[in-house]
Design a protein around this motif. Structure first.
Motif, PDB file in Angstrom:
ATOM      1  N   LYS A  25       0.913  -1.039   0.213  1.00 20.87           N
ATOM      2  CA  LYS A  25       0.049   0.134  -0.212  1.00 20.87           C
ATOM      3  C   LYS A  25       0.733   1.422   0.050  1.00 20.87           C
ATOM      4  CE  LYS A  25      -4.212  -1.298   2.490  1.00 20.87           C
ATOM      5  NZ  LYS A  25      -4.958  -2.342   1.578  1.00 20.87           N
ATOM      6  N   GLU A  26       2.047   1.254   0.734  1.00 16.35           N
ATOM      7  CA  GLU A  26       2.835   2.429   0.692  1.00 16.35           C
ATOM      8  C   GLU A  26       3.469   2.672  -0.539  1.00 16.35           C
ATOM      9  OE1 GLU A  26       2.560   4.461   3.363  1.00 16.35           O
ATOM     10  OE2 GLU A  26       1.667   3.162   4.915  1.00 16.35           O
ATOM     11  N   ALA A  27       4.054   1.453  -0.923  1.00 10.50           N
ATOM     12  CA  ALA A  27       4.569   1.742  -2.447  1.00 10.50           C
ATOM     13  C   ALA A  27       3.525   2.065  -3.494  1.00 10.50           C
ATOM     14  CB  ALA A  27       5.081   0.016  -2.885  1.00 10.50           C
ATOM     15  N   GLU A  58       8.000  10.468   1.027  1.00 12.93           N
ATOM     16  CA  GLU A  58       7.669  10.072   2.374  1.00 12.93           C
ATOM     17  C   GLU A  58       6.999   8.847   2.275  1.00 12.93           C
ATOM     18  OE1 GLU A  58       5.237  12.586   4.680  1.00 12.93           O
ATOM     19  OE2 GLU A  58       6.595  14.321   4.448  1.00 12.93           O
ATOM     20  N   GLU A  59       6.292   8.471   1.335  1.00 15.39           N
ATOM     21  CA  GLU A  59       5.540   6.986   1.148  1.00 15.39           C
ATOM     22  C   GLU A  59       6.750   6.034   0.975  1.00 15.39           C
ATOM     23  OE1 GLU A  59       2.803   7.024   2.190  1.00 15.39           O
ATOM     24  OE2 GLU A  59       1.762   8.701   1.944  1.00 15.39           O
ATOM     25  N   ARG A  60       7.704   6.336   0.123  1.00 21.12           N
ATOM     26  CA  ARG A  60       8.538   5.280  -0.091  1.00 21.12           C
ATOM     27  C   ARG A  60       9.248   4.860   1.359  1.00 21.12           C
ATOM     28  NH1 ARG A  60      11.540   1.376  -3.059  1.00 21.12           N
ATOM     29  NH2 ARG A  60      13.746   1.695  -2.659  1.00 21.12           N
ATOM     30  N   GLU A  61       9.578   6.071   2.186  1.00 23.18           N
ATOM     31  CA  GLU A  61      10.190   5.973   3.596  1.00 23.18           C
ATOM     32  C   GLU A  61       9.394   4.929   4.477  1.00 23.18           C
ATOM     33  OE1 GLU A  61      11.059   9.904   5.383  1.00 23.18           O
ATOM     34  OE2 GLU A  61      12.446  10.307   3.639  1.00 23.18           O
ATOM     35  N   HIS A  62       7.832   5.226   4.439  1.00 21.15           N
ATOM     36  CA  HIS A  62       7.110   4.462   4.915  1.00 21.15           C
ATOM     37  C   HIS A  62       7.093   3.051   4.785  1.00 21.15           C
ATOM     38  CE1 HIS A  62       4.025   8.124   5.584  1.00 21.15           C
ATOM     39  NE2 HIS A  62       5.201   8.186   5.995  1.00 21.15           N
ATOM     40  N   GLN A  63       7.258   2.985   3.392  1.00 21.23           N
ATOM     41  CA  GLN A  63       7.514   1.517   2.792  1.00 21.23           C
ATOM     42  C   GLN A  63       8.696   0.970   3.500  1.00 21.23           C
ATOM     43  OE1 GLN A  63       8.312   1.166  -1.449  1.00 21.23           O
ATOM     44  NE2 GLN A  63       8.722  -0.891  -1.338  1.00 21.23           N
ATOM     45  N   SER A 105      -7.841   5.858   3.160  1.00 24.38           N
ATOM     46  CA  SER A 105      -7.584   4.213   3.237  1.00 24.38           C
ATOM     47  C   SER A 105      -6.266   3.928   3.775  1.00 24.38           C
ATOM     48  CB  SER A 105      -7.868   3.956   1.722  1.00 24.38           C
ATOM     49  OG  SER A 105      -6.630   3.793   1.274  1.00 24.38           O
ATOM     50  N   VAL A 106      -5.464   4.536   3.728  1.00 25.40           N
ATOM     51  CA  VAL A 106      -4.108   4.191   4.549  1.00 25.40           C
ATOM     52  C   VAL A 106      -4.431   4.090   5.918  1.00 25.40           C
ATOM     53  CG1 VAL A 106      -1.730   4.679   5.020  1.00 25.40           C
ATOM     54  CG2 VAL A 106      -2.564   4.637   2.852  1.00 25.40           C
ATOM     55  N   THR A 107      -5.044   4.938   6.499  1.00 27.97           N
ATOM     56  CA  THR A 107      -5.058   5.164   7.976  1.00 27.97           C
ATOM     57  C   THR A 107      -6.212   4.054   8.395  1.00 27.97           C
ATOM     58  OG1 THR A 107      -5.349   7.601   7.881  1.00 27.97           O
ATOM     59  CG2 THR A 107      -6.184   6.762   9.795  1.00 27.97           C
ATOM     60  N   GLU A 135       1.455   9.777  12.166  1.00 27.56           N
ATOM     61  CA  GLU A 135       1.923  10.387  10.793  1.00 27.56           C
ATOM     62  C   GLU A 135       0.622  10.446   9.957  1.00 27.56           C
ATOM     63  OE1 GLU A 135       4.789  11.152   9.742  1.00 27.56           O
ATOM     64  OE2 GLU A 135       4.677  11.035   7.535  1.00 27.56           O
ATOM     65  N   GLN A 136      -0.266   9.393   9.969  1.00 30.22           N
ATOM     66  CA  GLN A 136      -1.567   9.512   9.399  1.00 30.22           C
ATOM     67  C   GLN A 136      -2.232  10.697   9.719  1.00 30.22           C
ATOM     68  OE1 GLN A 136      -0.430   7.606   6.780  1.00 30.22           O
ATOM     69  NE2 GLN A 136      -2.526   8.041   6.296  1.00 30.22           N
ATOM     70  N   ARG A 137      -2.282  11.294  11.044  1.00 24.14           N
ATOM     71  CA  ARG A 137      -2.910  12.393  11.556  1.00 24.14           C
ATOM     72  C   ARG A 137      -2.494  13.653  10.856  1.00 24.14           C
ATOM     73  NH1 ARG A 137      -2.003  13.052  17.530  1.00 24.14           N
ATOM     74  NH2 ARG A 137      -0.803  14.773  17.093  1.00 24.14           N
ATOM     75  N   GLU A 138      -1.066  13.799  10.598  1.00 24.04           N
ATOM     76  CA  GLU A 138      -0.320  14.885   9.668  1.00 24.04           C
ATOM     77  C   GLU A 138      -1.074  14.640   8.141  1.00 24.04           C
ATOM     78  OE1 GLU A 138       3.590  15.280  10.559  1.00 24.04           O
ATOM     79  OE2 GLU A 138       3.899  16.309   8.602  1.00 24.04           O
ATOM     80  N   GLU A 139      -1.067  13.466   7.764  1.00 17.78           N
ATOM     81  CA  GLU A 139      -1.102  13.129   6.261  1.00 17.78           C
ATOM     82  C   GLU A 139      -2.505  13.591   5.762  1.00 17.78           C
ATOM     83  OE1 GLU A 139       1.398  10.670   4.184  1.00 17.78           O
ATOM     84  OE2 GLU A 139       2.219  12.652   4.720  1.00 17.78           O
ATOM     85  N   GLU A 140      -3.416  13.263   6.628  1.00 20.29           N
ATOM     86  CA  GLU A 140      -4.924  13.520   6.434  1.00 20.29           C
ATOM     87  C   GLU A 140      -4.991  14.947   6.691  1.00 20.29           C
ATOM     88  OE1 GLU A 140      -8.234  11.433   7.882  1.00 20.29           O
ATOM     89  OE2 GLU A 140      -7.316   9.490   7.825  1.00 20.29           O
TER      90      GLU A 140
HETATM   91 FE   LIG Z   1       2.386   6.392   4.103  1.00 20.99          FE
END
Ligand SMILES: [Fe+2]
Ligand SMILES: [Fe+2]
Length: 174
Positions: A25-27, A58-63, A105-107, A135-140
Motif C-alpha cells: 500500500k505504501e509503495a 515520504e511514502e517510500r520511507e514508510h514502505q 484508506s491508508v489510515t 503520521e496519518q494524522r498529519e497526512e490527512e
Molecule cells: Fe504512508
C-alpha cells in the motif's frame, strides 16, 4: 523445520501478511503521488508538483519502515509489485480529492492492523504502529487543507494559480 523457523520469527504469520500488504500500500501510494507530481507539472502547477514529489518520497520511507520491521522481526519482507497507476486526472481538484481518499484508506488499513495486533496482544507491533498513527494524522490534515483551498480561494480566474501557490505552504504543527 518450518516450525523452528516460526519460533525465530517474532510476529504471527497473520500480522506478517498484513504488514506485507501495508508495504504494498505504501509503495502504491508513493507511485500514485509520483504520477500526481507528473500531472501537476505538465499542467503548470509547479508547487503542487513539488508537494507530491515530497509525498512520494515520504511514502517510500514508510514502505521501507514496514519492510525493515518485518525483517527485524525475523519475517519475510516481500518486495511489492505495483500496478495500475493512472497517469491522467480530469481536473486539478480531482488530484487532491484522490490524494485525500488515499490517505483515508491508508489510515483505515493501519487501524485494521492495530486492531488485529490488539486481539493477539502483539504489543511490540502496536508500539511500532503508533508512529504511523501520528503520521496519518498529519497526512490527512495536509490532504484536507489542500482540498479546502479550492473552496476558500475558488477556482475562477487566477484561482487555481493561487491555490497551487498555497499548496506549497501547507504545514502541520501537531
Ligand atoms: Fe504512508
Ligand atoms: Fe501518506
Amino acid at each position: 523445520m518450518k516450525d523452528l523457523l516460526r519460533v525465530k520469527s517474532l510476529i504471527a504469520t497473520e500480522i506478517e501478511a498484513l504488514l506485507n500488504q501495508q508495504v504494498k500500500k505504501e509503495a502504491y501510494s508513493s507511485a500514485v503521488y509520483l504520477s500526481m507530481a507528473s500531472w501537476c507539472n505538465r499542467n503548470g502547477y509547479d508547487y503542487s508538483a513539488e508537494y507530491f514529489f515530497k509525498q512520494a518520497e515520504e511514502e517510500r520511507e514508510h514502505q521501507l519502515k514496514f519492510y525493515k520491521y518485518i525483517l527485524d522481526m525475523g519475517g519475510n519482507a516481500i518486495s511489492p509489485e505495483v500496478t495500475n497507476i493512472k497517469g491522467e486526472y480530469n481536473s486539478f481538484r480531482e488530484v487532491f480529492e484522490e490524494a485525500l481518499d488515499q490517505e483515508i484508506s491508508v489510515t483505515q488499513s493501519i487501524n485494521n492492523i492495530y486492531g488485529r495486533c490488539l486481539k493477539i496482544q502483539d504489543f511490540v507491533t502496536i508500539e511500532f504502529l503508533s508512529w504511523f498513527l501520528k503520521e496519518q494524522r498529519e497526512e490527512e490534515y495536509k490532504a484536507r487543507r489542500a482540498l479546502e483551498l479550492f473552496d476558500v480561494i475558488g477556482e475562477e480566474g487566477t484561482g487555481r494559480w493561487e491555490i497551487d501557490k498555497h499548496v506549497g505552504d501547507i504545514k502541520y504543527e501537531g
